[in-house]
Design a protein around this motif. Structure first.
Motif, PDB file in Angstrom:
ATOM      1  N   TYR A 196       0.897  -1.230  -0.199  1.00  0.00           N
ATOM      2  CA  TYR A 196       0.092  -0.055  -0.027  1.00  0.00           C
ATOM      3  C   TYR A 196       0.914   1.070  -0.003  1.00  0.00           C
ATOM      4  CZ  TYR A 196      -4.332  -3.041   1.199  1.00  0.00           C
ATOM      5  OH  TYR A 196      -5.193  -3.953   1.252  1.00  0.00           O
ATOM      6  N   VAL A 197       1.900   1.336   0.803  1.00  0.00           N
ATOM      7  CA  VAL A 197       2.712   2.525   0.835  1.00  0.00           C
ATOM      8  C   VAL A 197       3.410   2.629  -0.405  1.00  0.00           C
ATOM      9  CG1 VAL A 197       5.015   3.463   2.026  1.00  0.00           C
ATOM     10  CG2 VAL A 197       3.019   2.352   3.368  1.00  0.00           C
ATOM     11  N   ARG A 198       4.091   1.736  -1.051  1.00  0.00           N
ATOM     12  CA  ARG A 198       4.696   1.864  -2.502  1.00  0.00           C
ATOM     13  C   ARG A 198       3.686   2.492  -3.514  1.00  0.00           C
ATOM     14  NH1 ARG A 198       5.295  -3.146  -3.416  1.00  0.00           N
ATOM     15  NH2 ARG A 198       3.725  -3.415  -5.292  1.00  0.00           N
ATOM     16  N   ARG A 242      -1.526   8.444  -7.352  1.00  0.00           N
ATOM     17  CA  ARG A 242      -1.301   9.718  -7.326  1.00  0.00           C
ATOM     18  C   ARG A 242      -2.586  10.689  -7.138  1.00  0.00           C
ATOM     19  NH1 ARG A 242      -1.497   9.931 -12.507  1.00  0.00           N
ATOM     20  NH2 ARG A 242       0.708   9.705 -12.890  1.00  0.00           N
ATOM     21  N   ASP A 243      -3.603  10.261  -7.267  1.00  0.00           N
ATOM     22  CA  ASP A 243      -4.769  10.932  -6.723  1.00  0.00           C
ATOM     23  C   ASP A 243      -4.903  10.564  -5.080  1.00  0.00           C
ATOM     24  OD1 ASP A 243      -5.663  11.536  -9.085  1.00  0.00           O
ATOM     25  OD2 ASP A 243      -7.290   9.764  -9.207  1.00  0.00           O
ATOM     26  N   GLY A 244      -4.662   9.529  -4.671  1.00  0.00           N
ATOM     27  CA  GLY A 244      -4.491   9.561  -3.080  1.00  0.00           C
ATOM     28  C   GLY A 244      -3.535  10.224  -2.513  1.00  0.00           C
ATOM     29  N   LEU A 245      -2.274  10.357  -2.859  1.00  0.00           N
ATOM     30  CA  LEU A 245      -1.325  11.447  -2.384  1.00  0.00           C
ATOM     31  C   LEU A 245      -1.695  12.852  -2.401  1.00  0.00           C
ATOM     32  CD1 LEU A 245       1.490  11.158  -1.144  1.00  0.00           C
ATOM     33  CD2 LEU A 245       2.372  11.413  -3.503  1.00  0.00           C
ATOM     34  N   SER A 246      -2.371  13.169  -3.731  1.00  0.00           N
ATOM     35  CA  SER A 246      -2.706  14.590  -3.967  1.00  0.00           C
ATOM     36  C   SER A 246      -3.920  14.881  -2.882  1.00  0.00           C
ATOM     37  CB  SER A 246      -3.479  14.677  -5.335  1.00  0.00           C
ATOM     38  OG  SER A 246      -3.932  16.049  -5.369  1.00  0.00           O
ATOM     39  N   TYR A 247      -4.765  13.780  -2.645  1.00  0.00           N
ATOM     40  CA  TYR A 247      -5.812  14.197  -1.418  1.00  0.00           C
ATOM     41  C   TYR A 247      -5.223  14.299  -0.042  1.00  0.00           C
ATOM     42  CZ  TYR A 247      -9.289  12.669   2.051  1.00  0.00           C
ATOM     43  OH  TYR A 247      -9.940  12.492   3.269  1.00  0.00           O
ATOM     44  N   LEU A 248      -4.307  13.724   0.365  1.00  0.00           N
ATOM     45  CA  LEU A 248      -3.780  13.773   1.721  1.00  0.00           C
ATOM     46  C   LEU A 248      -3.248  15.064   1.765  1.00  0.00           C
ATOM     47  CD1 LEU A 248      -2.374  10.242   2.184  1.00  0.00           C
ATOM     48  CD2 LEU A 248      -4.147  11.242   3.196  1.00  0.00           C
ATOM     49  N   SER A 262      -4.741   1.690  -1.854  1.00  0.00           N
ATOM     50  CA  SER A 262      -4.902   0.213  -1.973  1.00  0.00           C
ATOM     51  C   SER A 262      -4.977  -0.294  -3.602  1.00  0.00           C
ATOM     52  CB  SER A 262      -6.209  -0.083  -1.366  1.00  0.00           C
ATOM     53  OG  SER A 262      -7.332   0.508  -2.213  1.00  0.00           O
ATOM     54  N   GLY A 263      -4.806   0.644  -4.472  1.00  0.00           N
ATOM     55  CA  GLY A 263      -4.883  -0.036  -5.936  1.00  0.00           C
ATOM     56  C   GLY A 263      -6.177   0.116  -6.214  1.00  0.00           C
ATOM     57  N   ASP A 264      -6.558  -0.456  -7.403  1.00  0.00           N
ATOM     58  CA  ASP A 264      -7.817  -0.554  -7.983  1.00  0.00           C
ATOM     59  C   ASP A 264      -8.742  -1.755  -7.737  1.00  0.00           C
ATOM     60  OD1 ASP A 264      -6.717  -2.422  -9.529  1.00  0.00           O
ATOM     61  OD2 ASP A 264      -6.550  -1.347 -11.488  1.00  0.00           O
ATOM     62  N   GLY A 265      -8.063  -2.634  -6.967  1.00  0.00           N
ATOM     63  CA  GLY A 265      -8.803  -3.901  -6.511  1.00  0.00           C
ATOM     64  C   GLY A 265      -9.234  -4.919  -7.623  1.00  0.00           C
ATOM     65  N   GLY A 307       2.606   5.858  -9.807  1.00  0.00           N
ATOM     66  CA  GLY A 307       1.686   6.681 -10.476  1.00  0.00           C
ATOM     67  C   GLY A 307       0.211   6.308 -10.229  1.00  0.00           C
ATOM     68  N   GLU A 308      -0.208   4.824  -9.809  1.00  0.00           N
ATOM     69  CA  GLU A 308      -1.782   4.701  -9.619  1.00  0.00           C
ATOM     70  C   GLU A 308      -1.970   5.527  -8.267  1.00  0.00           C
ATOM     71  OE1 GLU A 308      -2.401   0.675  -7.871  1.00  0.00           O
ATOM     72  OE2 GLU A 308      -0.351   0.118  -8.418  1.00  0.00           O
TER      73      GLU A 308
END
Length: 619
Positions: free
Chosen positions: A121-123, A131-137, A155-158, A128-129
């Protein structure tokens, strides 16, 4: 090794905590407890206290039992501490059964699965996948250092990529599902990743071990926040997000030059982001439950860290409901050494938004104004009540009494009952009538000091003195006839008494609730044992007023009751009208002889009062 709880309880019972701690620091007696300079941080004034079954330092927050003290003071493992104390206590350490070894091995394996998922999860968050989560935080104001320190991930796209990674590390789907990372079908078979397209929050136990994850979706998916299911490692009712970090932060004394905490309070908030935002702002004692109301197990865990944690709820209706549930859960568990305090944030704010908009000083100010549990309990139970009638006052008074009765510690329950009743009197008493001197005589004398009785003809007391004397005589009648309390309590509660008389009223009601069968002698003895002998003497002193027969020491109960209502009516004719209306309603609902007598007495008394008379008054 997992020990039988009964063995650990026996070990603690056989281990004198004072003797164990006395090896490391000099203990001195302080009342029922022992105190010392804390062995875990340098201090000149003792703030380390030893109780029957635990220790607590009010300076650094160190807290625990004999086992944890040995672990912290001597650097031993849990097993080493148990074995050492058991040897001293003459107890044989139980051997680990094969089933216990199997469970422990299983737990280690599940931890391995979670650790592998956490690395993934941390990696992903920093790829690139993610990006949206890091931008949100970052958009929520978190620094990269905070994101890394709290182990936040993505968590990725599941679509099975995490499962593929874990299988490549020889973790079978059944084990991944048991760790809480996969959804299962109705028959318990794994069928897909639980977390997808979510920012992930690692959840750790009080020792810092990874036990589960939480996730927040960035889209419109529901639920917005998702916790992993309960597993052999993760039991929600026992777990608080951030507790391991908060315990360490509050216990650690920071060296000169390091960044100090903005607050050393243990603060319970509602969500992951609140905890992390507060930690970043310097409030290192922040924790949160995991999507549920606070449980008894979580409260016990909080009290092991601090004796008076602060519950900080959002300023909305959900926050109010959470406060009510927390208070109800806490009351049976309270004792004089552990309580709760409450902060209710402004409408529309949560801790995260508050520190982002206004900074740490705003949160510091909110914590500085934290209210005690008794005050909050009264506010919650009385919220929305304005100018209540007798029915509402009776209902609220009953709720307050019932709430205090749920406290297991009898002495504390008594103090809560007295405090809540006093707040009730102060808040819902009738407005003072124009022209009287605020509950004290204009010469400044206390209401507990009646004007002297002079020989010869009695002088006519001033109107304010008459009012004070009637208040005093109401209590004097109840001292002599406590069996009247059940019928007159609600009327008595509605009177606006001066402070000294209000305190005596609270003491009389407290005694009556504690022992409903008390007679006059028993009530007097009870009050004397509470140190109220002087107040009893002043209440029972001769009165300068012309005295009706019903106020005398040898009055019959019926005479006393009639006189009590007459005095009450002259103090509050509106209150007497309310009492008559309530008696009429009671008679309609239950037209028995007793309710008929009450109604007749209220009507007759009101007639006399409205004519300005007391039928059998002397003089």
């Amino acid at each position: 090794m997992a020990f039988d709880p009964a063995f650990l309880d026996e070990l603690r019972a056989r281990t004198p905590l004072g003797a164990v701690i006395g090896r490391k620091t000099k203990l001195v007696r302080s009342g029922r407890q022992l105190k010392a300079c804390c062995p875990f941080h340098g201090e000149k004034t003792p703030s380390f206290y030893v109780y029957d079954d635990h220790f607590h330092c009010f300076g650094c927050g160190a807290h625990g039992d004999a086992i944890s003290f040995v672990m912290q003071a001597e650097g031993r493992s849990f097993m080493e501490a148990v074995e050492g104390l058991a040897s001293e206590a003459g107890l044989e350490v139980p051997k680990q059964a094969p089933a216990d070894r199997g469970r422990a091995e299983r737990a280690r394996t599940l931890t391995d699965v979670l650790d592998a998922a956490q690395r993934s999860y941390v990696r992903r968050l920093h790829s690139g996948e993610g990006r949206d989560g890091l931008s949100y935080l970052r958009g929520r104001g978190l620094t990269d250092a905070t994101i890394a320190d709290h182990g936040l991930g993505w968590s990725g796209d599941g679509r099975g990529s995490l499962m593929t990674e874990l299988r490549e590390q020889n973790f079978p789907p059944e084990l991944i599902a048991e760790a809480g990372l996969m959804r299962v079908d109705e028959e318990g078979r794994p069928k897909g990743e639980l977390f997808f397209n979510r920012v992930t929050f690692p959840i750790r136990d009080k020792r810092g071990g990874l036990v589960s994850f939480g996730g927040r979706t960035l889209g419109d998916g529901q639920p917005k926040y998702l916790n992993g299911p309960e597993t052999p490692l993760f039991i929600k009712r026992r777990t608080l997000f951030g507790l391991e970090r908060a315990s360490s932060n509050l216990r650690t004394i920071r060296p000169p030059g390091s960044t100090a905490l903005a607050s050393r309070e243990l603060v319970v908030v509602e969500g992951y982001m609140d905890v992390i935002a507060l930690h970043q702002a310097g409030f290192g004692g922040a924790v949160a439950p995991l999507g549920t109301a606070l449980t008894p197990e979580q409260l016990e865990a909080l009290w092991r860290v601090a004796p008076a944690p602060v519950l900080c709820f959002d300023g909305d209706s959900a926050g109010r409901r959470a406060a009510i549930r927390a208070a109800e859960t806490a009351l049976p568990l309270l004792d004089p050494e552990r309580t709760l305090r409450f902060v209710r944030l402004p409408e529309g704010e949560d801790p995260d938004s508050l520190v982002r908009k206004q900074g740490a000083p705003a949160m510091t100010a909110e914590l500085a104004g934290a209210a005690g549990l008794a005050d909050v309990l009264f506010e919650l139970l009385s919220e929305g009540i304005r100018n209540p009638g007798p029915e509402q006052r009776a209902s609220l008074h009953a709720k307050l009494t019932e709430a205090a009765a749920t406290i297991g510690h009898k002495g504390l329950a008594s103090e809560y009952r007295r405090t809540l009743q006093q707040r009730f009197f102060e808040t819902f008493a009738k407005q003072r009538q124009t022209g009287r001197a605020g509950g004290r005589a204009q010469d400044g004398r206390s209401a507990f000091k009646p004007a002297p009785v002079m020989s010869g003809a009695r002088p006519v007391p001033a109107a304010d003195r008459v009012r004070l004397e009637r208040m005093r005589l109401l209590l004097a009648i109840l001292l002599r006839h406590p069996d009247l309390l059940a019928d007159v309590e609600q009327a008595l509660c509605g009177l606006d008494l001066p402070d000294d008389l209000a305190s005596m009223r609270a003491a009389i009601l407290e005694a009556a609730h504690a022992s409903p069968t008390l007679d006059s002698a028993g009530l007097t003895a009870h009050l004397q044992s509470a140190g109220l002998s002087a107040q009893i003497d002043t209440i029972s002193a001769p009165s300068p007023l012309p005295m009706p027969a019903g106020a005398s020491h040898d009055a019959m109960p019926a005479e006393a009751e009639k006189t009590w209502w007459h005095f009450f009516g002259f103090l509050s004719v509106e209150g007497l009208r309310e009492q008559r209306a309530a008696a009429e309603q009671a008679f309609i609902q239950c037209p028995d002889e007793e309710s008929q007598k009450r109604l007749i007495l209220r009507k007759m008394t009101l007639d006399f009062v409205e004519r300005g008379e007391i039928a059998d008054e002397e003089g």
